[in-house]
Design an enzyme around this catalytic site. Structure first.
Site, PDB file in Angstrom:
ATOM      1  N   ASP A   8       0.858  -1.176   0.000  1.00  0.00           N
ATOM      2  CA  ASP A   8       0.000   0.000   0.000  1.00  0.00           C
ATOM      3  C   ASP A   8       0.904   1.239   0.000  1.00  0.00           C
ATOM      4  OD1 ASP A   8      -2.367   1.646   0.466  1.00  0.00           O
ATOM      5  OD2 ASP A   8      -1.662   1.800   2.532  1.00  0.00           O
ATOM      6  N   ASP A  10      -0.332   5.067   1.040  1.00  0.00           N
ATOM      7  CA  ASP A  10      -0.634   5.989   2.138  1.00  0.00           C
ATOM      8  C   ASP A  10      -0.655   5.275   3.483  1.00  0.00           C
ATOM      9  OD1 ASP A  10      -1.346   8.681   0.843  1.00  0.00           O
ATOM     10  OD2 ASP A  10      -2.512   7.265  -0.338  1.00  0.00           O
ATOM     11  N   GLU A  17      -1.525   9.925   6.075  1.00  0.00           N
ATOM     12  CA  GLU A  17      -2.896   9.891   6.577  1.00  0.00           C
ATOM     13  C   GLU A  17      -3.250  11.120   7.417  1.00  0.00           C
ATOM     14  OE1 GLU A  17      -5.212   8.235   5.583  1.00  0.00           O
ATOM     15  OE2 GLU A  17      -4.573   6.251   4.930  1.00  0.00           O
ATOM     16  N   GLU A  54     -17.889  10.368  -1.360  1.00  0.00           N
ATOM     17  CA  GLU A  54     -19.257   9.851  -1.466  1.00  0.00           C
ATOM     18  C   GLU A  54     -19.878   9.652  -0.092  1.00  0.00           C
ATOM     19  OE1 GLU A  54     -18.621   6.368  -3.789  1.00  0.00           O
ATOM     20  OE2 GLU A  54     -18.564   7.457  -5.706  1.00  0.00           O
ATOM     21  N   ALA A  71     -12.594  19.693  -4.681  1.00  0.00           N
ATOM     22  CA  ALA A  71     -11.974  20.582  -3.696  1.00  0.00           C
ATOM     23  C   ALA A  71     -10.815  19.898  -2.980  1.00  0.00           C
ATOM     24  CB  ALA A  71     -13.022  21.039  -2.684  1.00  0.00           C
ATOM     25  N   LYS A  72     -11.028  18.654  -2.561  1.00  0.00           N
ATOM     26  CA  LYS A  72      -9.957  17.909  -1.885  1.00  0.00           C
ATOM     27  C   LYS A  72      -8.793  17.671  -2.841  1.00  0.00           C
ATOM     28  CE  LYS A  72      -7.949  14.926   1.031  1.00  0.00           C
ATOM     29  NZ  LYS A  72      -7.107  14.081   0.194  1.00  0.00           N
ATOM     30  N   THR A 109      -2.542   1.008  -4.480  1.00  0.00           N
ATOM     31  CA  THR A 109      -3.035   2.118  -3.675  1.00  0.00           C
ATOM     32  C   THR A 109      -4.336   2.686  -4.216  1.00  0.00           C
ATOM     33  OG1 THR A 109      -2.512   4.374  -2.922  1.00  0.00           O
ATOM     34  CG2 THR A 109      -1.560   3.681  -5.023  1.00  0.00           C
ATOM     35  N   ASP A 167      -1.786  -0.957   6.126  1.00  0.00           N
ATOM     36  CA  ASP A 167      -1.810  -0.285   7.427  1.00  0.00           C
ATOM     37  C   ASP A 167      -3.217  -0.082   7.961  1.00  0.00           C
ATOM     38  OD1 ASP A 167      -2.174   1.774   5.320  1.00  0.00           O
ATOM     39  OD2 ASP A 167      -2.280   3.136   7.038  1.00  0.00           O
TER      40      ASP A 167
END
Length: 217
Positions: A8, A10, A17, A54, A71-72, A109, A167
């Site tokens: 993975d 992140d 995170e 969502e 936006a993110k 990922t 993780d």
């Protein structure tokens, strides 16, 4: 016989995170919304950005998933234009040791390709990972098995020839659903997750590396 390790990104390779949580707070603030850290840790950590958008839009009808995602994404791109997510301790040593042992490496990922590209530029991941499956490459992100199944297909390997490193419980569920064995390295945000299905739960990346190398003997 173990031939490949699937990582993975992140929270496993990079310390992202907590940064993602802060970026979500910045995304929600103009809407007068917030997100408790305990809630983020439990339900959002390890999930693809689209899935998180969502989920948030379903709770807050004054916005939409598309608006939150845009936006993110904009905030994340601005952050990564100046700095990559920090590499977690032991990652560079682990990747070098696994490569030296003849194991093939892949990244799986839910992050977007632009996020992974920043890590590749900063840490040379392109030369280390044989294939990188991003959130943009699949129809269904983790905890669905599609990301790991795609990685196995690209590598030309069966599920019993690879192990995953995750993780979060969401990532673990994705690997298990694909039929892979998976070890977990919990971090501050995911230490309360249920890792009962993991082949092993390790304290850090160096311990994980020792465990992985022991499986190939």
């Amino acid at each position: 016989m173990l031939k490949a390790i699937l990582f993975d990104h992140d929270g496993t390779l990079v310390a992202s995170e907590q940064i993602h949580y802060q970026l979500w707070l910045e995304t929600l603030a103009p809407l007068g919304l917030s997100l408790a850290k305990a809630e983020y840790d439990r339900h959002f950590a390890g999930m693809p950005t689209r899935a998180n958008a969502e989920l948030l839009a379903g709770r807050h009808p004054q916005t939409t998933a598309a608006e939150l995602l845009a936006a993110k994404g904009d905030l994340t791109r601005r952050f990564l234009a100046e700095a990559a997510f920090p590499l977690l301790p032991g990652v560079a040593r682990t990747l070098a040791r696994l490569k030296a042992a003849g194991l093939r490496l892949a990244m799986v990922t839910g992050a977007g390709r632009h996020e992974v590209a920043a890590s590749c530029r900063a840490y040379g991941f392109d030369s280390l990972f044989e294939t990188i499956v991003c959130g943009d490459d699949v129809h269904f992100g983790k905890p669905h098995p599609e990301p790991y199944l795609l990685a196995l297909s690209r590598l030309g390997l069966d599920k019993d020839q690879a192990l995953a490193v995750e993780d979060t419980a969401h990532g673990l569920a994705s690997a298990l659903a694909a039929g892979l064995g998976c070890i977990a390295i919990p971090n501050e945000l995911s230490q309360g997750h249920d890792f009962s299905g993991a082949a092993a739960v390790l304290a850090d990346m160096d311990a994980a590396c020792d465990w992985l190398l022991s499986q190939g003997r």
